[in-house]
Write an enzyme that holds these catalytic residues in place. Structure first.
Site, PDB file in Angstrom:
ATOM      1  N   TYR A  37       0.863  -1.202   0.000  1.00 45.05           N
ATOM      2  CA  TYR A  37       0.000   0.000   0.000  1.00 45.05           C
ATOM      3  C   TYR A  37       0.889   1.239   0.000  1.00 45.05           C
ATOM      4  O   TYR A  37       1.876   1.318   0.740  1.00 45.05           O
ATOM      5  CB  TYR A  37      -0.887   0.013   1.248  1.00 45.05           C
ATOM      6  CG  TYR A  37      -1.689   1.285   1.408  1.00 45.05           C
ATOM      7  CD1 TYR A  37      -2.973   1.386   0.893  1.00 45.05           C
ATOM      8  CD2 TYR A  37      -1.154   2.393   2.061  1.00 45.05           C
ATOM      9  CE1 TYR A  37      -3.708   2.552   1.021  1.00 45.05           C
ATOM     10  CE2 TYR A  37      -1.878   3.567   2.202  1.00 45.05           C
ATOM     11  CZ  TYR A  37      -3.153   3.639   1.673  1.00 45.05           C
ATOM     12  OH  TYR A  37      -3.870   4.795   1.801  1.00 45.05           O
ATOM     13  N   GLU A  97      -3.693   7.618  -3.893  1.00 47.18           N
ATOM     14  CA  GLU A  97      -3.648   6.377  -3.123  1.00 47.18           C
ATOM     15  C   GLU A  97      -3.540   5.189  -4.078  1.00 47.18           C
ATOM     16  O   GLU A  97      -4.370   5.039  -4.979  1.00 47.18           O
ATOM     17  CB  GLU A  97      -4.915   6.240  -2.274  1.00 47.18           C
ATOM     18  CG  GLU A  97      -4.933   4.995  -1.402  1.00 47.18           C
ATOM     19  CD  GLU A  97      -6.248   4.858  -0.654  1.00 47.18           C
ATOM     20  OE1 GLU A  97      -6.222   4.529   0.545  1.00 47.18           O
ATOM     21  OE2 GLU A  97      -7.315   5.083  -1.271  1.00 47.18           O
TER      22      GLU A  97
END
Length: 431
Positions: free
Chosen positions: A153, A241
């Site tokens: 991530y 993101e």
């Protein structure tokens, strides 16, 4: 019940306010998602990333089944993923009214892509996040399917606590980052970026190492991190993101899925980006309201609320509910108000067939109450208002505003305070 009504308004997107907070206590980093007027489809975000040199899967966009088939052949990939392009999440588990199950399909046969696209395009896809009738699919993305050996991530966001951009990463990707932060906070890594200096090589390499990339992949991941920051600046993003930022068996670092949030205040210099805004899935009334800088959220009641400020609007919804009424909407007029905005707001409110009364609740701090009063009287006359109107004004130039309303000769019910206004609006409906 009053609390639930305010919660309902908030949950449906108080887009001028922060909609999501994740406090990573150990790292003293506050996660902020700004208002989200700009909606981009997945392929549009990937195109922006591609233009900044960020590694993404090869893909094409198709509007017809034949175009999808040709795209699949052109890809010449071992495996192909076909994705319906709608803004709502949960596509993979969605259902089309054509009978096809799933808005995301994998296949090794290009001919199958054409068949699947034929059952997607022009049909409604229903997921947990769409209206009950679903959303019509007008575009599909045909992309190369890549195997992922490891998922991480990575995000860059504007953080108030750090007064600037921050990188946040975790070696545990492909899952909800909130869950990782709650269960394994030691696996969340943060790097504060100097806005004048940018991402330094040592920062990018350290983040890549913290994400678990080793050997040549560490340098490759660091390069992708720097390119993502270049994109962040280039498009005036408030958040980029990537989840997952993945590693393939062939030794590639690829951004498989990304979400980009934009600073609406930069629209004047990001015209090409904002021109891609897909409003087809938005509520038509909300879209029309946005043209006049009004924040509108439809609810299921019959008392229209016309208020300035999100907090006051929520309080107004709550007190209407407290007195036995039901708000028909949440309409925030904001600060720098002009008479035309007031007029357009009344047009939106009166166009809703459910509305049986209108409650105006204005606290004039920045807002000049006299402007509101002039807008109200103009709207009442020109729109030939047919429903009861209750008005509570307080603050800047309020005496002049009350004079304008009282001398207008219009059937406007004045209220002394919010409680009085809510009682009168509910009573007007019960007559």
């Amino acid at each position: 019940m009053a609390t639930s009504m305010a919660s309902q308004a908030a949950a449906r997107g108080l887009r001028t306010a922060t909609s999501k907070h994740i406090l990573l206590d150990k790292l003293k980093c506050t996660w902020l998602s700004p208002r989200r007027w700009l909606n981009l489809q997945e392929y549009q975000s990937k195109k922006l990333m591609q233009e900044s040199g960020v590694a993404v899967q090869r893909f094409y966009v198709a509007d017809t089944a034949s175009e999808a088939l040709e795209a699949a052949k052109r890809l010449n990939a071992k495996e192909i993923v076909l994705k319906a392009q709608i803004l709502a999440g949960g596509r993979g588990k969605g259902v089309f009214d054509s009978g096809l199950k799933g808005g995301v399909h994998l296949t090794k046969d290009p001919a199958k892509v054409g068949e699947l696209a034929n059952k997607m395009l022009g049909f409604n896809l229903t997921t947990k996040q769409t209206p009950k009738d679903g959303v019509k699919v007008k575009t599909v993305m045909v992309a190369e399917a890549l195997d992922i050996t490891r998922e991480t991530y990575f995000a860059i966001l504007m953080d108030r606590a750090c007064n600037g951009p921050v990188m946040v990463g975790s070696p545990q990707g492909g899952m909800d980052i909130e869950e990782v932060a709650a269960s394994s906070p030691e696996l969340i890594f943060k790097e504060v970026i100097d806005i004048l200096e940018g991402v330094r090589d040592d920062q990018a390499l350290r983040m890549a190492a913290n994400l678990g990339f080793k050997g040549p992949l560490q340098r490759q991941a660091a390069d992708q991190i720097k390119r993502l920051y270049d994109l962040f600046l280039k498009v005036d993003a408030t958040q980029v993101e990537v989840n997952p930022l993945g590693e393939t068996p062939e030794g590639q670092v690829v951004c498989f899925d990304a979400k980009i949030n934009f600073d609406d205040n930069a629209e004047f210099r990001q015209k090409a980006v904002f021109a891609m805004d897909d409003m087809t899935e938005s509520d038509p009334t909300e879209t029309e309201a946005a043209k006049w800088d009004l924040k509108y959220i439809g609810l299921d009641g019959n008392i229209a609320c016309f208020v300035n400020g999100a907090g006051l609007a929520m309080a107004t919804c709550d007190i209407i509910d407290l007195h036995g009424g039901k708000p028909a909407n949440f309409l925030d007029l904001g600060g720098g108000v002009k008479e035309r905005q007031v007029y357009e707001a009344f047009k939106l409110l009166t166009a809703d067939p459910k509305v049986e009364a209108i409650l105006v609740n204005i606290f004039g701090g920045i807002v000049n109450c006299a402007i509101i009063a002039n807008g109200i009287t103009k709207a009442c006359r020109e729109l030939e208002l047919k429903v009861p109107l209750v008005v509570r004004l307080e603050g800047t130039n309020v005496h002049e505003a009350k004079r304008i309303l009282s001398e207008s000769g219009l059937p406007i019910t004045a209220a002394e305070n919010l409680d009085d206004a809510a009682k009168k609006a509910v009573a007007a409906i019960k007559k």
